[in-house]
Design an enzyme around this catalytic site. Sequence first.
Site, PDB file in Angstrom:
ATOM      1  N   LYS A 218       0.719  -1.218  -0.079  1.00  0.00           N
ATOM      2  CA  LYS A 218       0.050  -0.128   0.053  1.00  0.00           C
ATOM      3  C   LYS A 218       1.037   1.361   0.156  1.00  0.00           C
ATOM      4  CE  LYS A 218      -3.936   1.865   2.784  1.00  0.00           C
ATOM      5  NZ  LYS A 218      -4.639   1.598   4.046  1.00  0.00           N
ATOM      6  N   SER A 295      -9.507   1.263   3.137  1.00  0.00           N
ATOM      7  CA  SER A 295      -8.707   1.938   2.066  1.00  0.00           C
ATOM      8  C   SER A 295      -7.598   1.244   1.629  1.00  0.00           C
ATOM      9  CB  SER A 295      -7.979   3.345   3.088  1.00  0.00           C
ATOM     10  OG  SER A 295      -7.516   2.595   4.133  1.00  0.00           O
ATOM     11  N   GLY A 316      -7.135   0.439  10.094  1.00  0.00           N
ATOM     12  CA  GLY A 316      -7.504   1.431  11.217  1.00  0.00           C
ATOM     13  C   GLY A 316      -9.029   1.111  11.287  1.00  0.00           C
ATOM     14  N   GLY A 317      -9.671   0.757  10.385  1.00  0.00           N
ATOM     15  CA  GLY A 317     -11.299   0.656  10.537  1.00  0.00           C
ATOM     16  C   GLY A 317     -11.715  -0.315   9.673  1.00  0.00           C
ATOM     17  N   GLY A 318     -11.049  -1.552   9.133  1.00  0.00           N
ATOM     18  CA  GLY A 318     -11.290  -2.560   8.370  1.00  0.00           C
ATOM     19  C   GLY A 318     -10.768  -2.294   7.076  1.00  0.00           C
ATOM     20  N   SER A 319      -9.541  -1.595   6.998  1.00  0.00           N
ATOM     21  CA  SER A 319      -8.858  -1.051   5.787  1.00  0.00           C
ATOM     22  C   SER A 319      -8.337  -2.229   4.993  1.00  0.00           C
ATOM     23  CB  SER A 319      -8.159   0.080   5.631  1.00  0.00           C
ATOM     24  OG  SER A 319      -8.819   1.106   6.037  1.00  0.00           O
TER      25      SER A 319
END
Length: 612
Positions: A218, A295, A316-319
């Site tokens: 990434k 993301s 961080g939130g399902g990325s």
Amino acid sequence: MALLLVLLATVLPAAAVYLCCVRRHTGSAAAVVQRREPGRPEARGRSPPRSSWAPRLCGTGLRLFVHVANTAFGQICLLPLILRLENLLLMRSLDIHEDPTFIPEVAADVTEDKSEAKSTADIIKQLLEARSDSPSDGFSFKGIKDYLECYQSGRLTPSQVAKNIIAVLEDCDKSTPPLRAIVQWDPEQIMLMAEASTARYRNKCTLSYLDGIPVCLKEEFKVVPYHHRVGTVYLGTEPETEDATVAKKLREAGAIIIGVSNMHELGTGTTGCNPNRYHKIPRNPYKLNHFTGGSSSGSAAAVAAGLCPVAIGTDGGGSVRIPSSFCGVVGLKGTFGRISSHGSLPLTYSTVGVGPMCTSVVDAAIAYSILAEPDPLYPYGLKQPKATLSGMCAPDLKGLKLGVDWTFFKECDEEVLSVCEKAVEHLQSLGASVVEVSLPEMEEVRAAHVICILSEMRDFLQPDFNKHFQEMNLDTRANLALASQFTALDYITANRQRTRSIRFLQDIFTTVHCILTPAVPSTAPRIYESDLLTGINDSAFTVRSMRFMQLANFTGIPGIVVPIGYSMAGLPIGFQVMAKWWDEAVLLRIGLKLEQFRCQTKKPSIYYDVLA
């Protein structure tokens, strides 16, 4: 009429003076505060987290909203109203006495030594020998095993594969619409790594199971010699001269880094929609007019399209897990601190985890075994227990207790629920027992996670928000404007809630080995023409897509998503397993059995076989 005007002229200024200069603004004795008893979950009904009401904004509507949100009116009137409607002011009504936990670093259980009879290398060898994703006459992703068989037999060399990948990357950029999975790549760098790997195979001195395996990272990670743009147009003006820890480890393992992958700008969303000039919107290989999720959008697309069997993302939130689910690949988020984040942009330091996105659970296990260890350059996870793959070779799941909160589990689309319920039955048929559990205070977890992740992003990006505001995507500006509303009190109370949630999970994991949920409540959303120009702000989708993700990010527990089926429209459906801190081995063991449930792997609409 004249009397009315006189009264208005008298009353309005008096009211303004009272509200602004007399009435107390810092609190109210009449405010309703809900006291939380330490260690005792709230006794109200087991209601799932709220859904968002917000409309999907794009085009002119999005531009107008972003402009207003960043004005005094927006900050004083509009955004506070939105926070109230979204229940994100919940923390202000809670009286929590637990000390805050700002970093979810949880010590491993002190248990007797259960040394593996086999080494990790022996377990991987056995897994590779046994692996079979689908019937021989059906489609299967080309994984690490396929690459190794080609190299070891001499049918192909890493150099030949690298040339194929370069040709594919050129084709991806020219296709209509372009895939936009890999946004920076260098043929010379690819060939240098491939030729070195080819020499090692020739001399029979390979470095690891990843030697010669194509991988991508990434864009959030520093990778020499690429620009560290993190999905923006203003960062990374010069090529990187130093690798992130994960990039360094991959090089040391002999992997061929084919480039850096696309991402949602600054990791601020879950669609993967990034319309800026350096990135554009990555396409879902299963259906090109659907989003990949974010993301870590490009990483999932690259694996699903066959560009590489392993990609690295951050979560961080399902990325990691959301795009893996949408693109039909395996995504693993390790325990907080398990894999070093050194060299990635520290957008949110308390919720993020690094993890591999792969063609299979075995491939994820191989990548995990190489990346998971303490890093002196990264302050978290320094005292972590040794990463193992214990139990992965077990023929069944006997002795495992799988926790399910059915009220929470069922908060998803009907076709997703139908497949996921059958997956639970499959795990039971392999000897596991299903135990009904209650996941308490999930609405509080939802609000607290949003407060933590947005507050930390807003803090880190404050200089950028001031200096590069006009260069940011509209969606990013909207999210950071919303983040400006949270106070120190919100943040501290959210971290008090984190303490409670960690303790609740510690209690739950004394009775079960893991927690099961669907991966995402829905399949990948559609891309519309207006999204290509301005991007979108779809809070309702963001909130819903993170529903099953936030608990792991907020508390630091590991989670894995595995594709288990497809919707009527042919889009992948994923299943999630979460375990206690540092117990990734049980996730991989269960994930391996979930792959057996998927009787067929559908071929993506866009798939490149670089071993052909």
